[in-house]
Design a protein around this motif. Structure first.
Motif, mmCIF file in Angstrom:
data_model
loop_
_atom_site.group_PDB
_atom_site.id
_atom_site.type_symbol
_atom_site.label_atom_id
_atom_site.label_comp_id
_atom_site.label_asym_id
_atom_site.label_seq_id
_atom_site.Cartn_x
_atom_site.Cartn_y
_atom_site.Cartn_z
ATOM 1 N N UNK A 1 11.268 -1.307 85.640
ATOM 2 C CA UNK A 1 12.676 -1.636 85.378
ATOM 3 C C UNK A 1 13.363 -0.565 84.531
ATOM 4 N N UNK A 2 12.569 0.363 83.998
ATOM 5 C CA UNK A 2 13.136 1.400 83.125
ATOM 6 C C UNK A 2 13.612 2.599 83.925
ATOM 7 N N UNK A 3 14.579 3.282 83.338
ATOM 8 C CA UNK A 3 15.086 4.531 83.887
ATOM 9 C C UNK A 3 15.434 5.448 82.727
ATOM 10 N N UNK A 4 15.543 6.727 83.008
ATOM 11 C CA UNK A 4 15.884 7.714 81.983
ATOM 12 C C UNK A 4 17.057 8.535 82.500
ATOM 13 N N UNK A 5 18.114 8.599 81.711
ATOM 14 C CA UNK A 5 19.266 9.428 82.051
ATOM 15 C C UNK A 5 19.292 10.622 81.121
ATOM 16 N N UNK A 6 19.287 11.808 81.710
ATOM 17 C CA UNK A 6 19.359 13.058 80.947
ATOM 18 C C UNK A 6 20.805 13.541 80.979
ATOM 19 N N UNK A 7 21.332 13.910 79.820
ATOM 20 C CA UNK A 7 22.698 14.426 79.711
ATOM 21 C C UNK A 7 22.636 15.861 79.200
ATOM 22 N N UNK A 8 23.324 16.756 79.900
ATOM 23 C CA UNK A 8 23.390 18.148 79.489
ATOM 24 C C UNK A 8 24.512 18.381 78.498
#
Length: 188
Positions: free
Chosen positions: A112-119
């Protein structure tokens, strides 16, 4: 008052000339940027936030202190095919230090987890936890600190997702990693 201004201007001119003889690159940067400049020569730290018990920040040096992995990738961009070699820690290793919140009572709760990377430019891309988890997909998703043997100290780390046909998730200059839970986005 004019005399004070003249003396200040003369002192500033002398200081600039002295700096120019001692360290030309530093002097020119100081003159252009000014004494209170916020120009960075090193990438800002990567902040890990969201569904974690221990939010963390990682400098480039701290990322280099983690076990390093190297992957060779090919992907398509708007400029054509690219082929690179990236080195850095596994994203899963970085996130493990922040202790993601996983409900141990729920079946396959990590899915159920996700990871969002922001530049640093605001560009974002998301990776499903299953892509990182060795028990599922186990991709060697990196937070790269080097590309083709060149350190990314000025640009900042880069998210690298091997196996992607297009390079859209290769986020440059990562400044934030957000661990999210799909249950919070779409509760049952």
């Amino acid at each position: 008052m004019a005399s004070t201004r003249s003396r200040n201007l003369a002192a500033l001119t002398l200081a600039t000339a002295l700096l120019a003889t001692l360290a030309p690159a530093t002097a020119s940067a100081a003159v252009i940027a000014g004494p209170y400049s916020t120009q960075r020569t090193d990438a800002p730290p990567v902040k890990v936030r969201g569904e974690v018990d221990q939010p963390r920040s990682f400098s480039m040096d701290r990322l280099r202190a983690l076990p390093q992995h190297t992957v060779r990738v090919r992907y398509q961009t708007s400029h054509g095919a690219e082929k690179h070699t990236f080195t850095g820690p596994l994203l899963a290793d970085v996130l493990a230090l922040a202790k993601p919140r996983i409900d141990t009572e729920a079946k396959n709760a990590q899915l159920r987890l996700f990871v969002t990377a922001t530049g640093s430019d605001g560009y974002r891309a998301t990776v499903a936890w299953a892509e990182l988890d060795a028990g599922f997909s186990g991709k060697k998703v990196l937070l790269a600190v080097a590309q083709d043997g060149k350190k990314l100290d000025k640009e900042g780390p880069r998210l690298v997702v091997p196996g992607d046909v297009k390079g859209g998730r290769y986020v440059s200059g990562v400044v934030r990693l957000y661990v999210g839970n799909a249950d919070a986005v779409d509760p049952a």
